[in-house]
Design an enzyme around this catalytic site. Structure first.
Site: not given
Lengths: 151, 151
Positions: B53, B55, B78, B80, B83
Site C-alpha cells: 500500500h 503508506e 484514507s 486501511c 496502514c
C-alpha cells in the site's frame, strides 16, 4: 500439517533471522491443503524497512491471491496492529501465535474481526526472542513500537 | 510546506503509479521542518506484493527512524487498518487524507489512538482513483480488501 508443524516453519524462519543478525521473529502461511504458501522473518535490520515484520514478509512471499480466506498464518510473536490489519484486510481466518507473553499484540482487533487464534506460548519462541532482547535492548527499543492495550 | 503541498507530493506519487500501470494511490511523509522524509505509491500490481500500500511504501523509503513522532503523513486514500496500524505503531501523530469517500479507511482506529487527521476530499484524488476503479473493476476487487465499518 498441524498447527505445531506450521509454527515450526515459523520458528525456523525466526532462526534464519537470528543467523542474519536480525530479530528472531518468523511467520508462515499454509493453505487449506496444508501446503506452505508463504513464509518469512522480520527483516527490519537486514533491509532497513520499518514495515518488514515477519507476518508482512510472509504475506509478501504469498503474492497476490484471492484465496486468503482459506489460509492459516502462524507467527512466533503475537501480531501488532499493523500485521493484524493485514490479517483482517485479506481475511485470513485462523492465526497460530507462538508467544503472547513478550508482546500482547492486537488480539482484541483479531477478536473484533472474528479471526480465530490459538496461543501456544511455545518456550522456544519465547526464549529465543527474550534472549535476543536481553542482548540487544537498544535495537529492540527502536523496533518495539507502540502497542495500545486496547489493540 | 503546507498540508496541501504534502498532499500534492502524494498525488504526484499516485500519478507515477498510474503511469506504471498500477492503482493510483500515493503517500508522502514530512518531518517537523517540512522536509520530505519518505514518499511512495501503491505497488501491489507492479511488484506482486500484497502489503505494498502507498503508506507502507512511503514508510519503507523513510527507513529506520526514532523521530516518527514529529512527522505528518499524507495519503491520497484514507488508510486501511494495516496502514493505520503502521501509523499507530510508530506513532505518526498527524495524517492528511486526500479522499475518504471511495473507501472510509480505519478512521476510528486513528481516533482511538489520538492520531489527528484532516480529510481534504480533494477532487483530483477522488477522480483519479474512481476513474481507475471504473476502468479496472476486476483488479480493484483483488486489492480492495475487507474494511470493517468499526475500523
Amino acid at each position: 500439517m498441524t498447527e505445531h508443524d506450521l509454527l515450526d516453519v515459523a520458528i525456523k524462519e525466526a532462526r534464519k533471522g537470528l543467523t542474519e543478525g536480525g530479530v528472531p521473529i518468523g511467520s508462515a502461511i499454509m493453505d487449506a491443503q496444508g501446503h506452505i504458501v508463504g513464509k518469512g522473518h522480520n527483516l527490519i535490520f537486514q533491509t532497513k524497512d520499518p514495515t518488514a515484520h515477519a507476518e508482512m514478509c510472509a504475506a509478501r512471499t504469498a503474492g497476490i491471491r484471492n484465496d486468503w480466506q482459506s489460509f492459516t498464518l502462524a507467527t512466533t510473536l503475537s501480531p501488532c496492529l499493523m500485521c493484524s490489519g493485514l490479517i483482517t484486510f485479506y481475511q485470513i481466518p485462523r492465526i497460530i501465535i507462538g508467544d503472547d507473553t513478550t508482546v500482547p499484540g492486537a488480539r482484541n482487533t483479531l477478536s473484533r474481526h472474528q479471526i480465530s487464534f490459538e496461543i501456544l506460548n511455545d518456550p522456544s519462541c519465547i526464549d529465543m526472542l527474550q534472549t535476543w532482547i536481553d542482548e540487544n535492548p537498544k535495537k529492540w527499543a527502536v523496533i518495539e513500537g507502540h502497542e495500545h492495550p486496547n489493540n
